[in-house]
Design a protein around this motif. Structure first.
Motif, PDB file in Angstrom:
ATOM      1  N   ARG A   1      -4.560   4.498  14.707  1.00 17.89           N
ATOM      2  CA  ARG A   1      -5.781   4.229  13.951  1.00 17.89           C
ATOM      3  C   ARG A   1      -5.570   4.509  12.466  1.00 17.89           C
ATOM      4  NH1 ARG A   1     -10.561   7.337  16.833  1.00 17.89           N
ATOM      5  NH2 ARG A   1     -11.668   6.510  15.007  1.00 17.89           N
ATOM      6  N   LEU A   2      -4.842   5.593  12.171  1.00 22.77           N
ATOM      7  CA  LEU A   2      -4.598   5.925  10.767  1.00 22.77           C
ATOM      8  C   LEU A   2      -3.758   4.839  10.095  1.00 22.77           C
ATOM      9  CD1 LEU A   2      -4.640   7.746   8.303  1.00 22.77           C
ATOM     10  CD2 LEU A   2      -2.664   8.946   9.239  1.00 22.77           C
ATOM     11  N   GLU A   3      -2.734   4.358  10.788  1.00 22.89           N
ATOM     12  CA  GLU A   3      -1.887   3.321  10.208  1.00 22.89           C
ATOM     13  C   GLU A   3      -2.689   2.059   9.928  1.00 22.89           C
ATOM     14  OE1 GLU A   3       2.739   2.210  10.732  1.00 22.89           O
ATOM     15  OE2 GLU A   3       1.548   2.114  12.568  1.00 22.89           O
ATOM     16  N   ASN A   4      -3.591   1.716  10.836  1.00 25.62           N
ATOM     17  CA  ASN A   4      -4.452   0.544  10.628  1.00 25.62           C
ATOM     18  C   ASN A   4      -5.333   0.725   9.394  1.00 25.62           C
ATOM     19  OD1 ASN A   4      -3.426  -0.742  12.879  1.00 25.62           O
ATOM     20  ND2 ASN A   4      -5.033   0.019  14.247  1.00 25.62           N
ATOM     21  N   VAL A   5      -5.851   1.942   9.208  1.00 25.99           N
ATOM     22  CA  VAL A   5      -6.685   2.214   8.033  1.00 25.99           C
ATOM     23  C   VAL A   5      -5.873   2.076   6.752  1.00 25.99           C
ATOM     24  CG1 VAL A   5      -7.956   4.011   6.801  1.00 25.99           C
ATOM     25  CG2 VAL A   5      -8.335   3.680   9.250  1.00 25.99           C
TER      26      VAL A   5
ATOM     27  N   GLU B  39       3.938  -4.488   5.904  1.00 23.34           N
ATOM     28  CA  GLU B  39       3.872  -3.065   5.533  1.00 23.34           C
ATOM     29  C   GLU B  39       4.575  -2.759   4.214  1.00 23.34           C
ATOM     30  OE1 GLU B  39       5.110  -0.591   8.754  1.00 23.34           O
ATOM     31  OE2 GLU B  39       3.829  -1.581  10.225  1.00 23.34           O
ATOM     32  N   TRP B  40       4.855  -3.773   3.406  1.00 25.81           N
ATOM     33  CA  TRP B  40       5.382  -3.566   2.061  1.00 25.81           C
ATOM     34  C   TRP B  40       4.299  -3.950   1.068  1.00 25.81           C
ATOM     35  CZ3 TRP B  40      10.055  -1.395   0.817  1.00 25.81           C
ATOM     36  CH2 TRP B  40      10.972  -1.242   1.867  1.00 25.81           C
ATOM     37  N   TYR B  41       4.112  -3.098   0.061  1.00 27.80           N
ATOM     38  CA  TYR B  41       2.987  -3.309  -0.853  1.00 27.80           C
ATOM     39  C   TYR B  41       3.415  -3.102  -2.298  1.00 27.80           C
ATOM     40  CZ  TYR B  41       0.577  -2.645   3.568  1.00 27.80           C
ATOM     41  OH  TYR B  41       0.186  -2.748   4.865  1.00 27.80           O
ATOM     42  N   LEU B  42       2.839  -3.889  -3.183  1.00 29.21           N
ATOM     43  CA  LEU B  42       3.026  -3.712  -4.625  1.00 29.21           C
ATOM     44  C   LEU B  42       1.989  -2.712  -5.115  1.00 29.21           C
ATOM     45  CD1 LEU B  42       3.730  -7.355  -5.863  1.00 29.21           C
ATOM     46  CD2 LEU B  42       5.060  -5.324  -6.527  1.00 29.21           C
TER      47      LEU B  42
ATOM     48  N   GLU C  32     -10.943   0.602  -1.094  1.00 30.54           N
ATOM     49  CA  GLU C  32      -9.968  -0.471  -0.981  1.00 30.54           C
ATOM     50  C   GLU C  32      -9.208  -0.550  -2.303  1.00 30.54           C
ATOM     51  OE1 GLU C  32     -10.276  -4.672   1.119  1.00 30.54           O
ATOM     52  OE2 GLU C  32     -11.121  -4.771  -0.906  1.00 30.54           O
ATOM     53  N   TYR C  33      -7.933  -0.925  -2.215  1.00 38.18           N
ATOM     54  CA  TYR C  33      -7.117  -0.998  -3.429  1.00 38.18           C
ATOM     55  C   TYR C  33      -7.432  -2.270  -4.209  1.00 38.18           C
ATOM     56  CZ  TYR C  33      -3.007  -1.176  -6.451  1.00 38.18           C
ATOM     57  OH  TYR C  33      -2.176  -1.245  -7.546  1.00 38.18           O
ATOM     58  N   ASP C  34      -7.579  -2.131  -5.517  1.00 34.17           N
ATOM     59  CA  ASP C  34      -7.823  -3.257  -6.419  1.00 34.17           C
ATOM     60  C   ASP C  34      -6.549  -3.498  -7.229  1.00 34.17           C
ATOM     61  OD1 ASP C  34      -8.606  -5.120  -8.254  1.00 34.17           O
ATOM     62  OD2 ASP C  34     -10.271  -3.960  -9.088  1.00 34.17           O
ATOM     63  N   PRO C  35      -5.755  -4.550  -6.883  1.00 37.63           N
ATOM     64  CA  PRO C  35      -4.485  -4.791  -7.594  1.00 37.63           C
ATOM     65  C   PRO C  35      -4.675  -5.101  -9.079  1.00 37.63           C
ATOM     66  CG  PRO C  35      -4.579  -6.021  -5.519  1.00 37.63           C
ATOM     67  CD  PRO C  35      -5.954  -5.494  -5.787  1.00 37.63           C
TER      68      PRO C  35
ATOM     69  N   HIS D  16      -3.167   0.321   6.185  1.00 36.11           N
ATOM     70  CA  HIS D  16      -2.818  -1.068   5.913  1.00 36.11           C
ATOM     71  C   HIS D  16      -4.041  -1.880   5.481  1.00 36.11           C
ATOM     72  CE1 HIS D  16       0.917  -0.555   8.713  1.00 36.11           C
ATOM     73  NE2 HIS D  16       1.033   0.062   7.552  1.00 36.11           N
ATOM     74  N   ARG D  17      -5.202  -1.529   5.998  1.00 37.58           N
ATOM     75  CA  ARG D  17      -6.422  -2.225   5.567  1.00 37.58           C
ATOM     76  C   ARG D  17      -6.722  -1.922   4.110  1.00 37.58           C
ATOM     77  NH1 ARG D  17     -10.919  -0.519   3.235  1.00 37.58           N
ATOM     78  NH2 ARG D  17     -11.066   1.249   4.693  1.00 37.58           N
TER      79      ARG D  17
END
Length: 392
Positions: free
Chosen positions: A325-329, A355-358, A380-383, A331-332
């Protein structure tokens, strides 16, 4: 031609005018008949006689009591016999006082206090049944004999709220109710201490009885649906979040904590042009129940790791938490910055690693902090701004 009166016209037709029939009934008898007609209309509309019971509508309870009184009085049965088309009165008289009761007395029997000269059809002095039921659901409490068992739990939750390791959320975002969860209802903290066996209501809906303990030392055996309805209708009704029972991250754990794994952050050593150009920003974020070293041992042969060796740039130890559940959170939250990259695997097939992110490392640190204080689901992340943003 001379005017002819109505009587003369009737005489010409051979019809004698009938004298207007004068009512011989007393006001009391008229009132009894009118009250019985209300009961007959209820029988026509519902196909049954009115019944007693707290769950019944106030009018049905009123009609049921009135019918009992009419059945118990012989003069009423005699008066109403010609109107009793459904055979409601032959039932043997109910035990009790044969004295006639007016509507105010009937309301008093039902626990409703009449105010002034008000029509019974206007509920100006009677709360709607839904409101009465909601009040009963919250107010029907008894002293909790084993409250000392629960008292430390309430103290711990208050401490968690003060430290911001728990938070309160408006009930309705998640209407589920589980054993061991805490809520705020009617300005008091409530613990769902036990769940009874599930059963079907008259409408075929699943329900169950709860044992709900309140922080003022009382408890209630509310139905699950009643508890949910009371929380939903209470403007101040809140769910208290679960901090996952223990420290999530840190170098040391308490004796009772169970290790659940590790969040790891990796940086790729791939010579792919897109990766090499942004190496300090491209990170893989994952969760493992084993060692990170074992997880990345074959990285150079695995397209998941971009077919290259990796370096570990950060780890966070987990305790008492559901890893999946934590991994899903995670990645979301980071999904807006997911790396859009296609490489070829060892067999020449195109692969898009996940699972790779900038995302900068300091943002990942902030994400972990939000997981720790239980607020991550609101972010949520704002790029475009390279920062976390809270949902509006």
């Amino acid at each position: 031609m001379a005017d002819i009166s109505d009587d003369d016209l009737l005489a010409e037709l051979g019809a004698a005018p009938e004298a207007k029939k004068q009512s011989t009934r007393t006001p009391r008898e008229e009132r009894i008949i009118a009250g019985f007609e209300d009961i007959l209309r209820f029988r026509e509309e519902h196909g049954r006689v009115p019944q007693h019971g707290e769950e019944r509508d106030i009018f049905e309870r009123l009609y049921a009591m009135r019918l009992d009184r009419l059945r118990a009085q012989e003069d009423c049965r005699t008066l109403l016999r010609e109107f009793d088309r459904y055979g409601l009165l032959p039932t043997p008289p109910a035990a009790g006082n044969d004295e006639e009761m007016d509507d105010d007395a009937l309301l008093a029997e039902l626990g409703v206090e009449p105010i002034g000269d008000v029509d019974l059809t206007e509920l100006t002095h009677v709360k709607p049944r839904t409101e009465v039921r909601a009040a009963e659901e919250v107010a029907d409490r008894t002293p909790c004999v084993d409250f000392e068992t629960f008292k430390p739990l309430f103290a711990r939750v208050r401490d968690d709220l003060d430290k911001a390791t728990r938070e309160t959320r408006r009930f309705g975002e998640d209407a589920d109710v589980k054993q061991g969860e805490f809520f705020i209802l009617g300005g008091q903290m409530a613990l769902v201490a036990a769940l009874g066996d599930e059963f079907k209501t008259d409408y075929g809906r699943p329900d169950r009885r709860l044992r709900v303990v309140f922080d003022n030392g009382t408890e209630s055996d509310l139905l699950l649906r009643s508890f949910q309805r009371a929380l939903y209708k209470d403007d101040a009704g809140r769910r208290i979040t679960d901090p996952n029972a223990g420290p999530l991250f840190g170098g040391a754990a308490d004796d009772e904590d169970l290790a659940s794994g590790t969040i790891y952050v990796l940086r790729s050593k791939s010579d792919h042009p897109d990766v090499a150009a942004h190496r300090d920003l491209i990170h893989k974020v994952g969760v493992t129940g084993g060692t990170v070293e074992a997880r990345i041992a074959q990285a150079a042969l695995d397209s998941t790791y971009l077919l290259a060796d990796v370096e570990v740039v950060a780890t966070y130890k987990l305790f008492n938490i559901n890893r999946t559940r934590l991994e899903n959170v995670l990645h979301r939250v980071l999904s807006p910055a997911r790396l859009d990259l296609t490489i070829q695997d060892r067999f020449g097939n195109p692969v898009k690693p996940k699972e790779w992110y900038l995302v900068p490392l300091h943002v990942i640190d902030e994400v972990v902090a939000k997981v720790k204080d239980g607020t991550i689901r609101s972010y949520e992340y704002d790029p475009s701004a390279a920062m976390l943003r809270r949902f509006s």
